[in-house]
Design a protein around this motif. Structure first.
Motif, PDB file in Angstrom:
ATOM      1  N   GLY A  12      45.568  43.180  46.922  1.00 17.38           N
ATOM      2  CA  GLY A  12      45.158  41.797  47.190  1.00 17.38           C
ATOM      3  C   GLY A  12      43.752  41.526  46.686  1.00 17.38           C
ATOM      4  O   GLY A  12      43.475  40.480  46.084  1.00 17.38           O
ATOM      5  N   ALA A  13      42.840  42.468  46.926  1.00 16.92           N
ATOM      6  CA  ALA A  13      41.462  42.311  46.454  1.00 16.92           C
ATOM      7  C   ALA A  13      41.400  42.310  44.927  1.00 16.92           C
ATOM      8  O   ALA A  13      40.687  41.496  44.324  1.00 16.92           O
ATOM      9  N   LEU A  14      42.162  43.193  44.307  1.00 14.17           N
ATOM     10  CA  LEU A  14      42.180  43.228  42.841  1.00 14.17           C
ATOM     11  C   LEU A  14      42.773  41.943  42.261  1.00 14.17           C
ATOM     12  O   LEU A  14      42.254  41.408  41.276  1.00 14.17           O
ATOM     13  N   GLU A  15      43.839  41.455  42.860  1.00 15.46           N
ATOM     14  CA  GLU A  15      44.425  40.194  42.389  1.00 15.46           C
ATOM     15  C   GLU A  15      43.420  39.048  42.544  1.00 15.46           C
ATOM     16  O   GLU A  15      43.313  38.190  41.677  1.00 15.46           O
ATOM     17  N   GLY A  16      42.676  39.069  43.641  1.00 15.39           N
ATOM     18  CA  GLY A  16      41.641  38.059  43.838  1.00 15.39           C
ATOM     19  C   GLY A  16      40.565  38.144  42.765  1.00 15.39           C
ATOM     20  O   GLY A  16      40.065  37.127  42.281  1.00 15.39           O
ATOM     21  N   PHE A  17      40.214  39.358  42.384  1.00 19.50           N
ATOM     22  CA  PHE A  17      39.228  39.538  41.319  1.00 19.50           C
ATOM     23  C   PHE A  17      39.746  38.991  39.999  1.00 19.50           C
ATOM     24  O   PHE A  17      39.026  38.306  39.271  1.00 19.50           O
ATOM     25  N   TRP A  18      41.003  39.300  39.663  1.00 17.91           N
ATOM     26  CA  TRP A  18      41.563  38.806  38.399  1.00 17.91           C
ATOM     27  C   TRP A  18      41.678  37.289  38.398  1.00 17.91           C
ATOM     28  O   TRP A  18      41.712  36.663  37.336  1.00 17.91           O
ATOM     29  N   ALA A  19      41.717  36.683  39.577  1.00 18.77           N
ATOM     30  CA  ALA A  19      41.842  35.224  39.676  1.00 18.77           C
ATOM     31  C   ALA A  19      40.517  34.498  39.497  1.00 18.77           C
ATOM     32  O   ALA A  19      40.505  33.271  39.424  1.00 18.77           O
ATOM     33  N   ILE A  20      39.404  35.219  39.429  1.00 16.06           N
ATOM     34  CA  ILE A  20      38.114  34.559  39.223  1.00 16.06           C
ATOM     35  C   ILE A  20      38.120  33.928  37.836  1.00 16.06           C
ATOM     36  O   ILE A  20      38.305  34.630  36.832  1.00 16.06           O
ATOM     37  N   PRO A  21      37.923  32.607  37.769  1.00 14.20           N
ATOM     38  CA  PRO A  21      37.985  31.928  36.465  1.00 14.20           C
ATOM     39  C   PRO A  21      37.010  32.538  35.446  1.00 14.20           C
ATOM     40  O   PRO A  21      35.870  32.847  35.772  1.00 14.20           O
ATOM     41  N   PHE A  22      37.478  32.703  34.269  1.00 16.57           N
ATOM     42  CA  PHE A  22      36.757  33.217  33.109  1.00 16.57           C
ATOM     43  C   PHE A  22      36.425  34.702  33.216  1.00 16.57           C
ATOM     44  O   PHE A  22      36.612  35.437  32.250  1.00 16.57           O
ATOM     45  N   ILE A  23      35.954  35.166  34.352  1.00 19.04           N
ATOM     46  CA  ILE A  23      35.573  36.579  34.471  1.00 19.04           C
ATOM     47  C   ILE A  23      36.814  37.469  34.434  1.00 19.04           C
ATOM     48  O   ILE A  23      36.903  38.399  33.631  1.00 19.04           O
ATOM     49  N   GLY A  24      37.778  37.193  35.331  1.00 17.16           N
ATOM     50  CA  GLY A  24      38.998  38.001  35.369  1.00 17.16           C
ATOM     51  C   GLY A  24      39.757  37.944  34.059  1.00 17.16           C
ATOM     52  O   GLY A  24      40.180  38.966  33.514  1.00 17.16           O
ATOM     53  N   GLY A  25      39.907  36.741  33.536  1.00 11.88           N
ATOM     54  CA  GLY A  25      40.630  36.579  32.268  1.00 11.88           C
ATOM     55  C   GLY A  25      39.941  37.259  31.109  1.00 11.88           C
ATOM     56  O   GLY A  25      40.590  37.881  30.258  1.00 11.88           O
ATOM     57  N   THR A  26      38.619  37.169  31.070  1.00 14.54           N
ATOM     58  CA  THR A  26      37.861  37.807  29.991  1.00 14.54           C
ATOM     59  C   THR A  26      38.019  39.322  30.033  1.00 14.54           C
ATOM     60  O   THR A  26      38.208  39.962  28.996  1.00 14.54           O
ATOM     61  N   ILE A  27      37.966  39.880  31.223  1.00 14.22           N
ATOM     62  CA  ILE A  27      38.117  41.337  31.352  1.00 14.22           C
ATOM     63  C   ILE A  27      39.528  41.753  30.968  1.00 14.22           C
ATOM     64  O   ILE A  27      39.719  42.739  30.241  1.00 14.22           O
ATOM     65  N   ILE A  28      40.524  41.016  31.428  1.00 17.35           N
ATOM     66  CA  ILE A  28      41.909  41.349  31.092  1.00 17.35           C
ATOM     67  C   ILE A  28      42.118  41.281  29.580  1.00 17.35           C
ATOM     68  O   ILE A  28      42.715  42.185  28.981  1.00 17.35           O
ATOM     69  N   LEU A  29      41.623  40.230  28.949  1.00 16.24           N
ATOM     70  CA  LEU A  29      41.770  40.100  27.495  1.00 16.24           C
ATOM     71  C   LEU A  29      41.002  41.185  26.742  1.00 16.24           C
ATOM     72  O   LEU A  29      41.505  41.741  25.764  1.00 16.24           O
ATOM     73  N   SER A  30      39.785  41.489  27.194  1.00 19.62           N
ATOM     74  CA  SER A  30      38.979  42.494  26.494  1.00 19.62           C
ATOM     75  C   SER A  30      39.588  43.889  26.608  1.00 19.62           C
ATOM     76  O   SER A  30      39.357  44.737  25.746  1.00 19.62           O
TER      77      SER A  30
END
Length: 100
Positions: A12-30
């Motif tokens: 749940g905490a990790l999913e919340g982190f990935w949901a942070i706009p721009f930050i989560g998406g940027t890390i996932i893409l990178s």
């Protein structure tokens, strides 16, 4: 606290982190969507623990779906947010049920 509750807090905490706009998406893409694969494995482990302990499993099932569609912009963010909320509520309820 049982193992499935611990895993629900973590996922749940990790999913919340990935949901942070721009930050989560940027890390996932990178990282070339590797975090989605890792989350898929963690959600499957959590699902198996929930099944073996007789706990609710809907959060983990939604997490598996989220990991599969998380690469879609907008949809991924929405799914990560919903999954995080659902898993954290589920972990909290499981913990409260143990205390009673």
């Amino acid at each position: 606290m049982n193992r499935s509750s611990i895993m629900k807090w973590i996922t749940g905490a990790l999913e919340g982190f990935w949901a942070i706009p721009f930050i989560g998406g940027t890390i996932i893409l990178s990282l070339n969507w590797t975090p989605l694969i890792i989350m898929l494995v963690l959600h499957i482990i959590t699902l198996l623990l929930s099944i073996s302990e007789g706990k609710t499993k809907h959060g983990s099932i939604l997490g598996i779906i989220t990991s599969c569609v998380g690469f879609i912009p907008g949809v991924g963010w929405t799914m990560h947010t919903i999954t995080a909320i659902l898993l954290l509520i589920d972990a909290y309820r499981s913990e409260k049920a143990i205390e009673m």
